[in-house]
Write a protein that holds these residues in place. Structure first.
Motif: not given
Length: 301
Positions: A7-8, A32, A137, A141, A144, A146, A148, A168, A170
């Motif tokens: 993700a990052t 994740h 999320g 969230g 996926n 994503q 917070s 995991y 965002r």
């Protein structure tokens, strides 16, 4: 050994982790972590969920939080409430009893700031780090990767935990000392309560006025009224479908925490208090497990 978070794009050291609590949020979050290359041992109060998770993701499962936490560098938790969190942390079978000095406990549960500060102090006394890190999320969230993540705790503990949480998240941000993450999550729930009620009233009004609610949302969502709730929930709200997302029972638990904290800090939350009572009505309609967007149900019944 290093692993790269998809993700990052950041590189993080592969770590030995424990994850306590495999509900609709915890199970995908732990997944994740495995996908990011970490060694993960899981614990769940219902062993069948832990067995199913291991069958799907690999890793190991433990019979107690203490066993799961043994030799782990980081212990993540995502359980139900204050009492559940105390149970997995404290006592002979609790995670704190099994953690090595210098390890960090990361709590993703939405709980009171009071229990967070209590457990953070107990962790410090045992030579452990503690980061309160509630998430926003919802189930989507979590699935996926994503979420917070709003964190409180010692800056060094946060800096160590943040690359792990990235699997995991965002966005992940330290908001202050222990309890600050939970207080920030309260702000999140306060804002959501008002947004969902406003959207419910707008959709119910559109229906009563004989308007096409989808067309109404298409227009107003492009202006100042637009929100995540409007974009993601208006169709299911208009259709009376509430079998997804965050349950009313859990929202009322969170709002009770918000209202109690407001008394402590001297804040006024009149809209939040009112929406909490509207959710109570939804519970009375048999909707305790409905998604929080079910506020519209009390307006259209």
């Amino acid at each position: 050994m290093r692993c790269r978070d998809a993700a990052t794009g950041r590189n993080s050291r592969m770590a030995k982790l424990a994850f306590l609590g495999l509900g609709v949020m915890g199970a995908p979050m732990a997944g994740h972590l495995r996908a990011a290359g970490h060694a993960v041992t899981v614990y769940n109060r219902s062993p069948a969920k832990a067995e199913a998770w291991v069958a799907r993701h690999g890793g190991d499962r433990a019979e107690t939080p203490r066993e799961a936490a043994a030799d782990a560098e980081f212990v993540m938790a995502c359980v139900g409430n204050d009492d559940d969190l105390r149970q997995v942390c404290l006592g002979d079978d609790g995670a704190f009893a099994g953690m090595q000095k210098g390890a960090v406990f990361v709590d993703h549960t939405t709980v009171s700031a009071a229990v967070t500060r209590e457990l953070a102090e107990a962790a410090r006394g045992a030579g452990l780090g503690y980061v309160d890190a509630p998430v926003s999320g919802g189930q989507a969230g979590a699935e996926n990767g994503q979420l917070s993540v709003m964190c409180g705790g010692d800056a060094d503990d946060y800096d160590r935990a943040a690359p792990i949480i990235d699997a995991y998240a965002r966005i992940c941000r330290r908001m202050g000392e222990a309890g600050a993450g939970q207080m920030t999550k309260m702000c999140n729930q306060i804002a959501i309560a008002g947004l969902v009620q406003g959207l419910a009233e707008a959709l119910a009004f559109a229906q009563k006025a004989g308007l096409d609610s989808a067309a109404v949302v298409e227009v107003i969502s492009q202006g100042a009224a637009g929100s995540w709730q409007m974009a993601n929930r208006h169709k299911t709200m208009a259709a009376g479908e509430f079998d997804h997302g965050f349950a009313v029972d859990w929202m009322r638990k969170d709002l009770a925490i918000c209202l109690s904290a407001a008394d402590e800090v001297g804040a006024s939350l009149p809209v939040t208090a009112l929406v909490d009572q509207f959710y109570k009505e939804v519970q009375g309609m048999g909707g305790g497990r409905w998604d929080t967007s079910s506020l519209i149900a009390r307006l259209t019944r």
